[in-house]
Design an enzyme around this catalytic site. Structure first.
Site, PDB file in Angstrom:
ATOM      1  N   TRP A  82       0.821  -1.223   0.000  1.00 54.67           N
ATOM      2  CA  TRP A  82       0.000   0.000   0.000  1.00 54.67           C
ATOM      3  C   TRP A  82       0.852   1.269   0.000  1.00 54.67           C
ATOM      4  O   TRP A  82       0.337   2.356  -0.192  1.00 54.67           O
ATOM      5  CB  TRP A  82      -0.915   0.021   1.230  1.00 54.67           C
ATOM      6  CG  TRP A  82      -1.955  -1.059   1.248  1.00 54.67           C
ATOM      7  CD1 TRP A  82      -2.104  -2.102   0.370  1.00 54.67           C
ATOM      8  CD2 TRP A  82      -3.023  -1.198   2.198  1.00 54.67           C
ATOM      9  NE1 TRP A  82      -3.184  -2.876   0.727  1.00 54.67           N
ATOM     10  CE2 TRP A  82      -3.771  -2.348   1.841  1.00 54.67           C
ATOM     11  CE3 TRP A  82      -3.422  -0.467   3.324  1.00 54.67           C
ATOM     12  CZ2 TRP A  82      -4.881  -2.787   2.561  1.00 54.67           C
ATOM     13  CZ3 TRP A  82      -4.522  -0.893   4.050  1.00 54.67           C
ATOM     14  CH2 TRP A  82      -5.248  -2.042   3.667  1.00 54.67           C
ATOM     15  N   HIS A  98      12.872  -2.749  -0.859  1.00 53.94           N
ATOM     16  CA  HIS A  98      12.015  -2.164  -1.891  1.00 53.94           C
ATOM     17  C   HIS A  98      12.760  -1.022  -2.586  1.00 53.94           C
ATOM     18  O   HIS A  98      13.508  -0.282  -1.951  1.00 53.94           O
ATOM     19  CB  HIS A  98      10.701  -1.659  -1.287  1.00 53.94           C
ATOM     20  CG  HIS A  98       9.727  -1.271  -2.350  1.00 53.94           C
ATOM     21  ND1 HIS A  98       9.777  -0.049  -2.977  1.00 53.94           N
ATOM     22  CD2 HIS A  98       8.728  -1.964  -2.937  1.00 53.94           C
ATOM     23  CE1 HIS A  98       8.830  -0.007  -3.909  1.00 53.94           C
ATOM     24  NE2 HIS A  98       8.181  -1.157  -3.897  1.00 53.94           N
ATOM     25  N   GLU A 132      11.389  -6.420  -9.201  1.00 54.97           N
ATOM     26  CA  GLU A 132      10.660  -5.212  -9.560  1.00 54.97           C
ATOM     27  C   GLU A 132      11.590  -4.249 -10.296  1.00 54.97           C
ATOM     28  O   GLU A 132      12.334  -3.489  -9.656  1.00 54.97           O
ATOM     29  CB  GLU A 132      10.125  -4.524  -8.300  1.00 54.97           C
ATOM     30  CG  GLU A 132       9.193  -5.387  -7.487  1.00 54.97           C
ATOM     31  CD  GLU A 132       8.348  -4.536  -6.544  1.00 54.97           C
ATOM     32  OE1 GLU A 132       7.125  -4.515  -6.736  1.00 54.97           O
ATOM     33  OE2 GLU A 132       8.904  -3.888  -5.657  1.00 54.97           O
ATOM     34  N   GLY A 147       5.099   1.979 -10.613  1.00 53.73           N
ATOM     35  CA  GLY A 147       4.255   3.162 -10.558  1.00 53.73           C
ATOM     36  C   GLY A 147       4.261   3.985 -11.835  1.00 53.73           C
ATOM     37  O   GLY A 147       3.797   5.123 -11.854  1.00 53.73           O
ATOM     38  N   SER A 174       3.800  -2.079 -11.992  1.00 53.35           N
ATOM     39  CA  SER A 174       2.623  -1.802 -12.819  1.00 53.35           C
ATOM     40  C   SER A 174       1.839  -3.059 -13.205  1.00 53.35           C
ATOM     41  O   SER A 174       1.364  -3.155 -14.339  1.00 53.35           O
ATOM     42  CB  SER A 174       3.007  -0.982 -14.048  1.00 53.35           C
ATOM     43  OG  SER A 174       3.563   0.269 -13.645  1.00 53.35           O
ATOM     44  N   GLY A 219       1.509  -2.584  -6.227  1.00 51.79           N
ATOM     45  CA  GLY A 219       1.427  -1.291  -5.559  1.00 51.79           C
ATOM     46  C   GLY A 219       0.071  -0.653  -5.805  1.00 51.79           C
ATOM     47  O   GLY A 219      -0.926  -0.982  -5.164  1.00 51.79           O
ATOM     48  N   GLY A 220       0.027   0.261  -6.774  1.00 49.70           N
ATOM     49  CA  GLY A 220      -1.190   1.038  -7.048  1.00 49.70           C
ATOM     50  C   GLY A 220      -2.472   0.216  -7.108  1.00 49.70           C
ATOM     51  O   GLY A 220      -3.479   0.577  -6.498  1.00 49.70           O
TER      52      GLY A 220
HETATM   53  P1  PGA Z   1       3.170  -0.535  -8.713  1.00 49.97           P
HETATM   54  O1  PGA Z   1       4.164  -0.782  -7.458  1.00 49.97           O
HETATM   55  O2  PGA Z   1       2.323  -1.790  -8.837  1.00 49.97           O
HETATM   56  O3  PGA Z   1       2.357   0.659  -8.335  1.00 49.97           O
HETATM   57  O4  PGA Z   1       4.026  -0.327  -9.910  1.00 49.97           O
HETATM   58  C1  PGA Z   1       4.763  -2.031  -7.245  1.00 49.97           C
HETATM   59  C2  PGA Z   1       5.633  -1.975  -6.016  1.00 49.97           C
HETATM   60  O5  PGA Z   1       6.303  -0.964  -5.784  1.00 49.97           O
HETATM   61  O6  PGA Z   1       5.687  -2.946  -5.229  1.00 49.97           O
END
Ligand code: PGA
Length: 254
Positions: free
Chosen positions: A12, A98, A170, A176, A216, A237-238
């Site tokens: 989150w 992260h 990632e 993001g 993403s 994330g989002g």
């Molecule tokens: P995102 O973030 O899905 O918004 O790209 C992923 C994350 O940072 O774990």
């Protein structure tokens, strides 16, 4: 996805207020009631205790995760939170490394390793995040960066402890940004990560370790990514902030 149980985490980040967090958990305990994938949510620190109580009251299998931790057990570390304190409020899994902690906050591989080992030594699970920046990808360094971050991040972690480790690949440029790695590019990176795990440990550990893709992941691209043989779920994330999106992504994982 071999016979590894898919694992989807919701990161989150620094989003939502207490009411929104409670509402999201309430919705997810319903929509994710019968999925076969393992699921964790990682809310901001202030909401961990109450959301932990909410999850256990609902009898939910959703795991409670933390986005960060400090490696010391107690003492004069203003602003930091220990593994024992996280455990105390029901946290089961902790993110380390992260990219926002690496590249925005400035955490080093040495610190990330100390955190990873502290979490594992306390008996909790870790999601160790790794991934290259765009200039590193363009220079053909993706696999080398991942191997380096794995080697540092897992230094001193035993083969037995690896049962409680998930790797999240990632690519920094995909987080993001709405730019997702193609399933083929993600698969290639995951396969190389698995090879590095075999080098650091052995084939058995490499075959058993789950590697999530993050960056993403959305409801409309999750299935294609998760269908790749070395992608065992995702770190989201989002899209983890919206019940429908996160539910669809978890369902895509199995
Ligand atoms: P995102 O973030 O899905 O918004 O790209 C992923 C994350 O940072 O774990």
């Amino acid at each position: 996805m071999a016979d590894r149980k898919p694992f989807v985490g919701g990161n989150w980040k620094m989003n939502l207020n207490a009411t929104e967090a409670e509402q999201l958990v309430s919705a997810l305990t319903t929509t994710l009631g019968d999925v076969s994938a393992e699921v964790a949510i990682c809310p901001p620190f202030p909401y961990l205790a109450s959301l932990g109580r909410q999850l256990s009251a609902a009898g939910s299998a959703i795991k409670l995760g933390a986005q960060d931790v400090y490696y010391q057990s107690n003492g004069a570390f203003t602003g930091e939170v220990s593994v024992a304190q996280l455990k105390d409020v029901g946290v089961q899994v902790v993110l380390t490394g992260h990219s926002e902690r690496r590249h925005v906050i400035g955490e080093s591989d040495v610190l990330i390793n100390a955190k990873t080992r502290a979490v594992l030594d306390a008996g909790l699970e870790v999601i160790l995040c790794i991934g290259e920046k765009i200039e590193q990808r363009e220079a053909g360094q993706t696999d080398a960066i991942n191997a380096g971050q794995l080697g540092y991040g897992l230094a001193g972690v035993t083969a037995a402890q690896m049962e409680r480790v998930t790797i999240a690949y990632e690519p920094v440029w995909a987080i993001g940004t709405g730019k997702t790695a193609t399933p083929a590019d993600a698969q290639a990176a995951h396969a190389a990560i698995r090879k590095t795990l075999a080098f650091l440990y052995d084939e058995k550990v490499a075959a058993a370790t789950r590697i999530q893709y993050g960056g993403s992941v959305k409801a409309n691209n999750a299935a294609e990514l998760f269908a790749q043989p070395d992608i065992d779920g995702g770190l989201i994330g989002g899209a983890s902030l919206k019940t429908d999106d996160f539910t669809a992504i978890v369902q895509a994982a199995g």
